[in-house]
Write a protein that holds these residues in place. Structure first.
Motif, mmCIF file in Angstrom:
data_model
loop_
_atom_site.group_PDB
_atom_site.id
_atom_site.type_symbol
_atom_site.label_atom_id
_atom_site.label_comp_id
_atom_site.label_asym_id
_atom_site.label_seq_id
_atom_site.Cartn_x
_atom_site.Cartn_y
_atom_site.Cartn_z
ATOM 1 N N PRO A 174 0.675 -1.046 -0.064
ATOM 2 C CA PRO A 174 0.091 -0.136 -0.124
ATOM 3 C C PRO A 174 0.789 1.097 0.060
ATOM 4 C CG PRO A 174 0.194 -0.729 2.215
ATOM 5 C CD PRO A 174 1.093 -1.766 1.490
ATOM 6 N N PRO A 175 0.212 2.364 -0.466
ATOM 7 C CA PRO A 175 0.977 3.523 -0.355
ATOM 8 C C PRO A 175 1.521 4.008 1.163
ATOM 9 C CG PRO A 175 -1.172 4.205 -0.746
ATOM 10 C CD PRO A 175 -0.901 2.725 -0.737
ATOM 11 N N TRP A 176 2.849 4.333 1.443
ATOM 12 C CA TRP A 176 3.073 4.848 2.757
ATOM 13 C C TRP A 176 2.723 6.246 3.309
ATOM 14 C CZ3 TRP A 176 6.238 3.667 -1.481
ATOM 15 C CH2 TRP A 176 6.974 4.801 -2.005
ATOM 16 N N GLY A 235 3.219 1.687 -6.145
ATOM 17 C CA GLY A 235 3.110 1.121 -7.395
ATOM 18 C C GLY A 235 4.307 1.726 -8.179
ATOM 19 N N THR A 236 4.435 2.948 -7.945
ATOM 20 C CA THR A 236 5.445 3.453 -8.403
ATOM 21 C C THR A 236 6.762 2.962 -7.889
ATOM 22 O OG1 THR A 236 4.449 5.659 -8.541
ATOM 23 C CG2 THR A 236 7.009 5.656 -8.990
ATOM 24 N N ASP A 261 12.303 -13.300 -12.000
ATOM 25 C CA ASP A 261 11.498 -14.292 -11.938
ATOM 26 C C ASP A 261 10.744 -14.469 -10.241
ATOM 27 O OD1 ASP A 261 13.911 -15.146 -10.685
ATOM 28 O OD2 ASP A 261 13.624 -17.285 -11.425
ATOM 29 N N LYS A 262 11.247 -13.599 -9.538
ATOM 30 C CA LYS A 262 10.797 -13.564 -8.133
ATOM 31 C C LYS A 262 9.275 -13.115 -8.208
ATOM 32 C CE LYS A 262 15.062 -12.916 -5.530
ATOM 33 N NZ LYS A 262 15.941 -11.944 -4.506
ATOM 34 N N VAL A 263 8.879 -12.169 -9.063
ATOM 35 C CA VAL A 263 7.633 -11.687 -9.211
ATOM 36 C C VAL A 263 6.798 -12.448 -10.332
ATOM 37 C CG1 VAL A 263 6.101 -9.542 -9.346
ATOM 38 C CG2 VAL A 263 8.157 -9.564 -8.153
ATOM 39 N N LYS A 264 5.871 -13.241 -9.907
ATOM 40 C CA LYS A 264 5.005 -13.792 -11.051
ATOM 41 C C LYS A 264 4.209 -12.745 -11.903
ATOM 42 C CE LYS A 264 3.677 -17.482 -13.262
ATOM 43 N NZ LYS A 264 4.395 -18.358 -14.251
ATOM 44 N N SER A 265 3.721 -11.701 -11.218
ATOM 45 C CA SER A 265 2.842 -10.905 -11.886
ATOM 46 C C SER A 265 2.598 -9.495 -10.982
ATOM 47 C CB SER A 265 1.337 -11.365 -12.156
ATOM 48 O OG SER A 265 0.644 -11.231 -10.804
ATOM 49 N N ALA A 266 2.501 -8.492 -11.805
ATOM 50 C CA ALA A 266 2.639 -7.288 -11.010
ATOM 51 C C ALA A 266 1.388 -6.540 -11.376
ATOM 52 C CB ALA A 266 3.745 -6.299 -11.199
ATOM 53 N N THR A 267 0.526 -6.165 -10.384
ATOM 54 C CA THR A 267 -0.825 -5.165 -10.315
ATOM 55 C C THR A 267 -0.534 -3.957 -9.923
ATOM 56 O OG1 THR A 267 -2.145 -7.308 -10.061
ATOM 57 C CG2 THR A 267 -3.185 -5.244 -9.793
ATOM 58 N N PHE A 268 -0.640 -3.109 -10.780
ATOM 59 C CA PHE A 268 -0.562 -1.607 -10.651
ATOM 60 C C PHE A 268 -1.795 -0.754 -10.361
ATOM 61 C CE2 PHE A 268 3.097 -2.794 -12.875
ATOM 62 C CZ PHE A 268 4.177 -2.211 -12.067
ATOM 63 N N LEU A 269 -2.211 -0.415 -9.180
ATOM 64 C CA LEU A 269 -3.392 0.219 -8.801
ATOM 65 C C LEU A 269 -3.311 1.785 -8.675
ATOM 66 C CD1 LEU A 269 -4.862 -2.115 -5.924
ATOM 67 C CD2 LEU A 269 -5.131 -2.320 -8.363
ATOM 68 N N PRO A 306 4.229 -9.849 -16.323
ATOM 69 C CA PRO A 306 2.827 -9.644 -16.773
ATOM 70 C C PRO A 306 2.204 -8.699 -15.694
ATOM 71 C CG PRO A 306 3.484 -12.144 -16.833
ATOM 72 C CD PRO A 306 4.691 -11.288 -16.302
ATOM 73 N N ALA A 307 1.706 -7.487 -16.423
ATOM 74 C CA ALA A 307 1.248 -6.571 -15.529
ATOM 75 C C ALA A 307 -0.205 -6.217 -15.754
ATOM 76 C CB ALA A 307 1.943 -5.159 -15.914
ATOM 77 N N TYR A 308 -0.928 -5.896 -14.636
ATOM 78 C CA TYR A 308 -2.131 -5.587 -14.680
ATOM 79 C C TYR A 308 -2.147 -4.174 -14.236
ATOM 80 C CZ TYR A 308 -7.422 -6.165 -13.737
ATOM 81 O OH TYR A 308 -8.763 -6.163 -13.912
ATOM 82 N N ILE A 309 -2.873 -3.359 -14.894
ATOM 83 C CA ILE A 309 -2.710 -1.688 -14.798
ATOM 84 C C ILE A 309 -4.191 -1.350 -14.781
ATOM 85 C CG2 ILE A 309 -1.884 0.526 -15.538
ATOM 86 C CD1 ILE A 309 -0.145 -0.945 -17.519
ATOM 87 N N GLN A 310 -4.296 -0.802 -13.362
ATOM 88 C CA GLN A 310 -5.970 -0.256 -13.276
ATOM 89 C C GLN A 310 -5.800 1.172 -12.888
ATOM 90 O OE1 GLN A 310 -6.861 1.064 -9.825
ATOM 91 N NE2 GLN A 310 -9.021 1.561 -10.549
#
Length: 595
Positions: free
Chosen positions: A255-257, A332-333, A349-357, A476-480
């Motif tokens: 989450p954002p700090w 996310g930044t 490869d430590k991160v399978k997917s990244a979601t940016f909210l 792979p990235a999911y960008i919302q």
């Protein structure tokens, strides 16, 4: 005859009071109200004087731009408003029945919902004069010659802020609703509002809800879990599984700090954390520590290292090669910088997917927040952060100023002038639960990212000694993004599509920075849009976008499952505190409660 008539007149004079004169009882009551108000203000002043260190006063957004030219322009514009109001008043006096035409959007302005703004000639004239002069001020600003784009943006922001502040609804004497409420309550509403205002002055922050309305860990942030790891910067929460089987790849949320993490765990009905666990995910949450003087030397490297540490901690705990990661807003930044560093070091490869909210990496189109990164504002921040951290109340005031009409003046009227009770709204409670920011890192973030936009320049920035290039990110990235987001504008969030090199899915959610994210399926609210993820531009994406009613969360979990659908039994280390990482304390932990 005359004597009889005279006697009757004396009786009437004795027994009949003019309806325009207050009774002795009324005079006594209002005198009491005034005396109580004076006593409250006197007690407040004495309390402030006796305090070892007075609380910081509420900031005035009109002073934040720091430009002498802007201040002079604001003063001239205020005089123009006063002269315009006097003109219309005098004209109306000479021409009975004359009223100026209403501005085009006046009917949509909720500030003037009270019927007297239309039915009462005096208030109608005030309203219409304000609307016309506000429109004129904004139009004049937009037509001024010789301004570059940045200067024009500042002037327009100042114009909007000033017109919002000058609204006649913000003054008791020119707001018919306030006047009626004061009469109906015999002044008690004004006293209650004064009490609210003095309490806010004492705590140095505008309240949107009763500060005691909720308790973190009791009535809010209640999803069961354990703190299983902590550093000087963050705690890691592991939430209890609710399904017999869980996805093999766990989820780590950053989450954002600049806010408390529990925006994603407000209550069982709104909690993204609870919902994600119900979908079969092993959920981990980072809870950032609110900064104090001991954190004065923290920089971006420390937050990136914390993200990597959390990822590695979860991988080691569960014995898995990678995790799904979510980065919300500024986290996310930072997640993008973390991924770029991992890619440069061969650890992608430590991160399978990244979601940016609602996250940004390219700040060219970052919106009104860019107004707060000029030299004057940075100098102000340095003064305010002399102790090594920035008091979170200042950051909250900045965000409130971006939507001053809704988040400042609306509450001035409701809380102070009308004396209304605070609404028991968990989202607003979270909004006022501020966090302090490390001064050095906060300045670095504003300068390197918002002002100089260096994150999108390959190898311009280094993280933990490693030059970073966003083009190397193939995760792979999911960008919302939020359609009405004023913190991370849609066009700015879209730029992630331009800078990342892996497979990308873009989703546009209805509403804004918070409600667009926190939108549980059961609520049946808003909508989202999907389209061709190979679209060359945002305009192309929107031109072919398909709207789907309701929450975007089900779309996201389908995407997560498509990345890796393998599952395992929810036992052993999948139970908080049962693996090598023993429970330190119950969720939500103590860091989120520190001020």
């Amino acid at each position: 005859m005359s004597d009889a008539g005279s006697g009757k007149g004396e009786d009437e004079a004795t027994n009949t009071r003019s309806p325009f004169l207050p009774s002795a009882e009324d005079l006594q009551h209002w005198t009491s109200v005034m005396a109580r108000a004076q006593q409250m203000m006197s007690d407040f002043a004495l309390g402030q004087a006796d305090a070892e260190k007075a609380a910081a006063p509420l900031l005035d957004p009109a002073n934040w731009l720091g430009s002498g030219g802007v201040r002079l322009w604001a003063e001239q514009s205020a005089r123009m408003w006063e002269q315009g109001a006097a003109f219309w008043t005098s004209l109306a006096a000479l021409t009975p029945g004359l009223t100026p035409p209403a501005p085009a959007d006046d009917a949509k302005d909720r500030r003037f919902a009270d019927p007297d703004w239309t039915a009462n000639p005096v208030f109608s004239l005030i309203r219409q004069t304000y609307g016309l002069l506000s429109d004129q001020l904004l139009a004049t600003t937009r037509q001024m010659q010789g301004l570059d784009e940045a200067a024009r943006a500042k002037m327009e922001f100042a114009a909007r802020s000033m017109t919002e502040a000058l609204s006649p609804t913000n003054l008791a004497i020119t707001n018919p609703e306030v006047i009626k409420r004061a009469v109906e309550t015999r002044g008690e509403s004004l006293l209650k509002g004064l009490r609210h205002m003095l309490a806010d002055l004492a705590r140095g922050q505008l309240s949107h809800v009763d500060p005691d309305a909720f308790e973190v860990g009791v009535t809010i942030a209640t999803t069961p879990g354990k703190v299983i790891h902590e550093t000087e910067l963050y705690q890691l929460i592991h939430y209890a599984p609710v399904t017999k089987q869980v996805f093999t790849v766990p989820l780590v949320i950053f989450p954002p700090w600049i806010n408390r993490f529990y925006i994603l765990d407000l209550n069982p009905q709104k909690s993204f954390v609870k919902w994600a666990a119900e979908q079969g995910l092993s959920v981990f949450m980072v809870s950032w520590k609110s900064a104090d003087a001991s954190m004065k030397d923290l920089v971006w490297d420390d937050y990136v290292e914390a993200q990597v540490d959390a990822i590695d901690t979860v991988r080691d705990l569960l014995g898995v090669p990678h995790v799904h990661a979510i980065g919300y807003c500024v986290a996310g930044t930072t997640l993008a910088a973390t991924l770029a560093m991992l890619a440069a070091k061969g650890d992608a490869d430590k991160v399978k997917s990244a979601t940016f909210l609602t996250a940004q990496v390219d700040f060219e189109l970052a919106g009104d927040l860019k107004l707060f990164v000029d030299d004057n504002y940075l100098a102000l921040l340095q003064q305010l952060s002399a102790q090594g951290y920035l008091d979170g109340r200042y950051m909250a005031a900045t965000f409130n100023a971006l939507r001053g009409r809704d988040l400042i003046w609306n509450y001035v009227v409701n809380n102070y002038l009308l004396g209304n009770d605070y609404p028991p709204f968990d989202l607003l409670y979270w909004n006022g639960d501020v966090t302090n920011l490390p001064a050095k890192w906060h300045r670095q973030y504003l300068v390197d990212l918002y002002r100089d936009n260096r994150l999108v320049i390959p190898n311009s920035l280094s993280v933990c000694g490693t030059p970073i290039d966003l083009r190397k990110i193939r995760t792979p990235a999911y960008i919302q993004a939020g359609r009405e987001d004023h913190i991370a504008p849609l066009a700015s969030v879209w730029r992630l599509m331009d800078h990342l090199s892996g497979p990308k899915t873009f989703l546009l959610a209805g509403s804004g920075h918070i409600a667009g994210v926190v939108n549980p399926p059961a609520a049946g609210k808003y909508q989202y849009w999907t389209s061709d993820n190979a679209a060359a531009s945002l305009d192309d994406f929107l031109a072919s976008a398909t709207e789907t009613k309701g929450s975007w969360w089900p779309h996201w979990i389908e995407w997560i499952a498509a990345q890796d659908s393998l599952k395992t039994l929810a036992k052993g280390a999948r139970i908080p505190g049962k693996g090598q990482k023993k429970a330190i304390e119950d969720a939500p932990g103590r860091y989120v409660k520190q001020r």
